[in-house]
Motif scaffolding. Structure first.
Motif, mmCIF file in Angstrom:
data_model
loop_
_atom_site.group_PDB
_atom_site.id
_atom_site.type_symbol
_atom_site.label_atom_id
_atom_site.label_comp_id
_atom_site.label_asym_id
_atom_site.label_seq_id
_atom_site.Cartn_x
_atom_site.Cartn_y
_atom_site.Cartn_z
ATOM 1 N N ARG A 91 32.304 3.054 -21.229
ATOM 2 C CA ARG A 91 30.726 3.113 -19.652
ATOM 3 C C ARG A 91 31.453 4.201 -19.099
ATOM 4 N NH1 ARG A 91 29.107 0.405 -15.778
ATOM 5 N NH2 ARG A 91 29.990 0.438 -13.585
ATOM 6 N N ILE A 92 32.355 5.084 -19.845
ATOM 7 C CA ILE A 92 32.467 5.747 -18.378
ATOM 8 C C ILE A 92 31.711 6.662 -18.958
ATOM 9 C CG2 ILE A 92 34.135 7.763 -18.024
ATOM 10 C CD1 ILE A 92 36.359 6.469 -17.374
ATOM 11 N N ALA A 93 31.708 7.071 -20.970
ATOM 12 C CA ALA A 93 30.854 8.928 -20.901
ATOM 13 C C ALA A 93 29.410 7.845 -20.745
ATOM 14 C CB ALA A 93 30.830 7.807 -22.403
ATOM 15 N N ARG A 94 28.472 6.547 -21.067
ATOM 16 C CA ARG A 94 26.867 6.205 -20.710
ATOM 17 C C ARG A 94 26.720 6.836 -18.670
ATOM 18 N NH1 ARG A 94 24.564 2.616 -24.337
ATOM 19 N NH2 ARG A 94 23.731 2.342 -22.293
ATOM 20 N N ILE A 95 27.445 6.707 -18.246
ATOM 21 C CA ILE A 95 27.730 6.798 -16.308
ATOM 22 C C ILE A 95 27.332 8.136 -16.531
ATOM 23 C CG2 ILE A 95 28.398 6.340 -14.066
ATOM 24 C CD1 ILE A 95 29.640 4.014 -14.954
ATOM 25 N N PHE A 96 28.012 9.249 -17.030
ATOM 26 C CA PHE A 96 28.593 10.190 -16.982
ATOM 27 C C PHE A 96 27.076 11.443 -17.960
ATOM 28 C CE2 PHE A 96 32.388 9.613 -14.647
ATOM 29 C CZ PHE A 96 32.866 10.427 -14.146
ATOM 30 N N ASN A 97 26.778 10.584 -18.412
ATOM 31 C CA ASN A 97 25.845 11.161 -19.443
ATOM 32 C C ASN A 97 24.766 10.711 -18.727
ATOM 33 O OD1 ASN A 97 27.096 11.885 -21.581
ATOM 34 N ND2 ASN A 97 27.079 10.049 -23.231
ATOM 35 N N ASP A 98 23.851 9.752 -18.792
ATOM 36 C CA ASP A 98 22.796 9.544 -17.839
ATOM 37 C C ASP A 98 23.006 10.413 -16.157
ATOM 38 O OD1 ASP A 98 22.688 8.214 -19.071
ATOM 39 O OD2 ASP A 98 22.447 6.559 -18.787
ATOM 40 N N LEU A 99 24.359 10.444 -15.469
ATOM 41 C CA LEU A 99 24.269 11.614 -14.418
ATOM 42 C C LEU A 99 23.218 13.165 -14.967
ATOM 43 C CD1 LEU A 99 27.069 9.031 -12.296
ATOM 44 C CD2 LEU A 99 24.237 9.505 -12.065
ATOM 45 N N ALA A 100 24.310 13.297 -15.964
ATOM 46 C CA ALA A 100 23.659 14.974 -16.326
ATOM 47 C C ALA A 100 22.543 15.182 -16.381
ATOM 48 C CB ALA A 100 24.211 14.717 -17.627
ATOM 49 N N VAL A 104 20.354 18.055 -14.202
ATOM 50 C CA VAL A 104 19.485 19.244 -15.350
ATOM 51 C C VAL A 104 18.146 18.647 -14.792
ATOM 52 C CG1 VAL A 104 21.360 19.659 -16.771
ATOM 53 C CG2 VAL A 104 19.160 18.638 -17.329
ATOM 54 N N ALA A 105 17.490 18.136 -14.196
ATOM 55 C CA ALA A 105 16.173 17.952 -14.012
ATOM 56 C C ALA A 105 15.499 18.946 -13.707
ATOM 57 C CB ALA A 105 15.948 16.074 -13.559
ATOM 58 N N PRO A 106 15.722 19.508 -12.516
ATOM 59 C CA PRO A 106 14.815 20.047 -11.768
ATOM 60 C C PRO A 106 14.645 21.378 -12.834
ATOM 61 C CG PRO A 106 16.724 19.556 -10.050
ATOM 62 C CD PRO A 106 17.010 18.996 -11.937
ATOM 63 N N ALA A 107 15.466 21.940 -13.899
ATOM 64 C CA ALA A 107 14.942 23.041 -14.545
ATOM 65 C C ALA A 107 15.443 22.504 -16.152
ATOM 66 C CB ALA A 107 15.640 24.044 -14.645
ATOM 67 N N PRO A 108 15.297 21.776 -16.800
ATOM 68 C CA PRO A 108 15.185 21.403 -18.393
ATOM 69 C C PRO A 108 14.660 22.418 -18.986
ATOM 70 C CG PRO A 108 12.582 20.270 -17.484
ATOM 71 C CD PRO A 108 13.946 20.729 -16.175
ATOM 72 N N ASP A 109 14.722 23.478 -19.285
ATOM 73 C CA ASP A 109 13.458 24.883 -19.753
ATOM 74 C C ASP A 109 14.749 25.334 -19.822
ATOM 75 O OD1 ASP A 109 12.006 23.917 -21.401
ATOM 76 O OD2 ASP A 109 10.103 24.839 -20.070
ATOM 77 N N ARG A 110 15.724 25.464 -18.603
ATOM 78 C CA ARG A 110 17.158 26.304 -18.758
ATOM 79 C C ARG A 110 18.410 25.713 -18.032
ATOM 80 N NH1 ARG A 110 15.851 30.240 -13.886
ATOM 81 N NH2 ARG A 110 17.780 31.788 -14.991
ATOM 82 N N LEU A 111 18.820 24.182 -18.510
ATOM 83 C CA LEU A 111 19.538 23.829 -18.170
ATOM 84 C C LEU A 111 19.652 22.936 -19.243
ATOM 85 C CD1 LEU A 111 19.803 23.260 -14.597
ATOM 86 C CD2 LEU A 111 20.755 25.032 -15.811
ATOM 87 N N LEU A 112 20.276 22.837 -20.326
ATOM 88 C CA LEU A 112 19.951 22.273 -21.547
ATOM 89 C C LEU A 112 21.957 21.443 -22.146
ATOM 90 C CD1 LEU A 112 19.382 24.808 -23.561
ATOM 91 C CD2 LEU A 112 17.834 23.429 -22.895
ATOM 92 N N PRO A 113 21.535 19.734 -21.081
ATOM 93 C CA PRO A 113 22.599 19.056 -21.159
ATOM 94 C C PRO A 113 23.470 18.807 -22.289
ATOM 95 C CG PRO A 113 20.571 17.758 -21.083
ATOM 96 C CD PRO A 113 20.053 18.934 -21.214
ATOM 97 N N PHE A 114 25.427 18.613 -22.816
ATOM 98 C CA PHE A 114 25.556 17.900 -23.942
ATOM 99 C C PHE A 114 26.463 17.061 -23.337
ATOM 100 C CE2 PHE A 114 26.676 21.593 -27.128
ATOM 101 C CZ PHE A 114 24.749 22.371 -27.215
ATOM 102 N N CYS A 115 26.774 16.036 -24.377
ATOM 103 C CA CYS A 115 26.717 15.141 -23.548
ATOM 104 C C CYS A 115 27.947 14.873 -23.918
ATOM 105 C CB CYS A 115 26.279 14.189 -24.133
ATOM 106 S SG CYS A 115 26.291 13.955 -26.437
ATOM 107 N N GLN A 116 28.654 13.411 -23.523
ATOM 108 C CA GLN A 116 30.513 13.535 -24.249
ATOM 109 C C GLN A 116 30.412 11.876 -25.104
ATOM 110 O OE1 GLN A 116 31.696 13.053 -19.684
ATOM 111 N NE2 GLN A 116 33.238 11.066 -20.775
ATOM 112 N N VAL A 117 31.133 11.228 -25.842
ATOM 113 C CA VAL A 117 31.270 10.473 -26.372
ATOM 114 C C VAL A 117 32.520 9.838 -26.073
ATOM 115 C CG1 VAL A 117 29.686 10.997 -27.791
ATOM 116 C CG2 VAL A 117 31.835 11.792 -28.344
#
Length: 339
Positions: A91-100, A104-117
């Motif tokens: 539950r927590i991972a899905r929330i934080f991963n989606d918010l991440a 980063v959406a304003p600069a997808p080529d410069r900000l590369l998101p890594f998820c948690q599991v």
């Protein structure tokens, strides 16, 4: 061309109330103003943070000032929640991963998101990783242990093998350092605990036979320069050769595995950086700043760029080329000869 920083963190500017379906202590964010907040664990204050944790424009401004073209943006480890039930951690991972992804959406080529599991449940961790990759995450950050299980445990190997099969980069960050009267002084959990945890993680993968069992395609990087590993490799090698009866199950001596992992450059001292490069190779070190936290390096990659002992070729590898390869970015790096 600017640097690529593989070690930075984010915290969303708030998230849904978790108290209804997550057991205490519930993580939440106490907002102070538009530019500052405090991470809370129930009633306990964990860390004060600023807008750079969630504000892409502030982050991009700092990157421009530091000469950084790209950041890997990873979770803050306190939110891993490996001690919770799998359902809560998912539950927590899905929330934080989606918010991440929103951060980063304003600069997808410069900000590369890594998820948690939810690493305490390897099957759920594999499912969440696949979901995140489909949604736009570029890799995964994991903690270096789950309770008393190190990276050579069966569950960890299952997950890491899945990462290798998917060709996904993995960033290993120390977390959940032990507390004691001795370690609770002077930030000793961070100053002593974190380096020892990273060291132990690399040792577990070597001596526990994880590298022997996991596909060599695995791309894995250890934070904070791999902790104290570089300084103590000689001691580790000596123990493997002289006490094979008790020192691990690896098929080869520890030095054999130096080409199997990367480390970041967050060691803050040129002497330490040179030892790290001499030990693991200039093709295995990447800039990592620990932005935006106070114990991080600003400007990012300063020690690498200012080093008088590293060659221009080595500086190029560490500041950019190694990360291009590790992250699977295009275009591929121009081959450089090491010196």
């Amino acid at each position: 061309m600017g640097a690529i920083d593989v070690h930075t963190h984010y915290v969303p500017q708030g998230w849904p109330d978790l108290s209804a379906d997550v057991s205490p202590p519930v993580p939440w964010l106490r907002i102070g103003s538009e530019s500052d907040a405090t991470i809370m664990l129930g009633s306990r204050e964990f860390r004060d943070i600023g807008a750079a944790s969630w504000d892409a424009q502030r982050r991009l401004s700092d990157m421009d000032a530091d000469g950084v073209d790209v950041q890997v943006v990873s979770p803050t480890p306190v939110f891993f929640n490996y001690g919770r039930t799998s359902v809560e951690a998912v539950r927590i991972a899905r929330i934080f991963n989606d918010l991440a992804l929103k951060i980063v959406a304003p600069a997808p080529d410069r900000l590369l998101p890594f998820c948690q599991v939810p690493l305490q449940d390897p099957d759920a961790a594999c499912r969440e990783l696949e979901r995140c990759l489909a949604n736009g995450h570029r890799g995964v950050e994991i903690g270096n242990h789950v309770g008393d299980d190190d990276l050579d445990s069966e569950g960890m190997i299952t997950f890491l093998q899945h990462c290798a099969a998917l060709d996904v980069p993995v960033f290993v960050h120390p977390w959940d350092m032990r507390s004691s009267p001795r370690l609770d002084r002077w930030m000793a959990q961070w100053l002593v605990g974190m380096p020892s945890e990273s060291h132990l993680s690399i040792i577990s993968m070597i001596l526990g036979g994880a590298f022997d069992r996991i596909d060599e395609r695995l791309r894995i990087c250890f934070a904070h320069g791999g902790g104290s590993f570089a300084f103590w490799l000689g001691r580790l090698e000596n123990a493997w050769h002289n006490r094979r009866d008790v020192v691990g199950v690896s098929q080869h001596p520890p030095s054999h595995y130096l080409g199997r992992f990367h480390v970041d450059s967050a060691v803050f001292d040129e002497h330490a950086l040179l030892l790290l490069v001499d030990t693991v190779g200039s093709d295995r070190v990447m800039v990592g700043s620990d932005y935006p936290y106070p114990l991080g390096e600003r400007p990012a990659g300063r020690v690498v760029r200012e080093s008088q002992e590293l060659s221009a070729s080595q500086r190029g590898l560490i500041t950019r080329d190694n990360a291009i390869s590790f992250l699977g970015l295009n275009p591929a790096p121009t081959p450089r000869s090491q010196s």
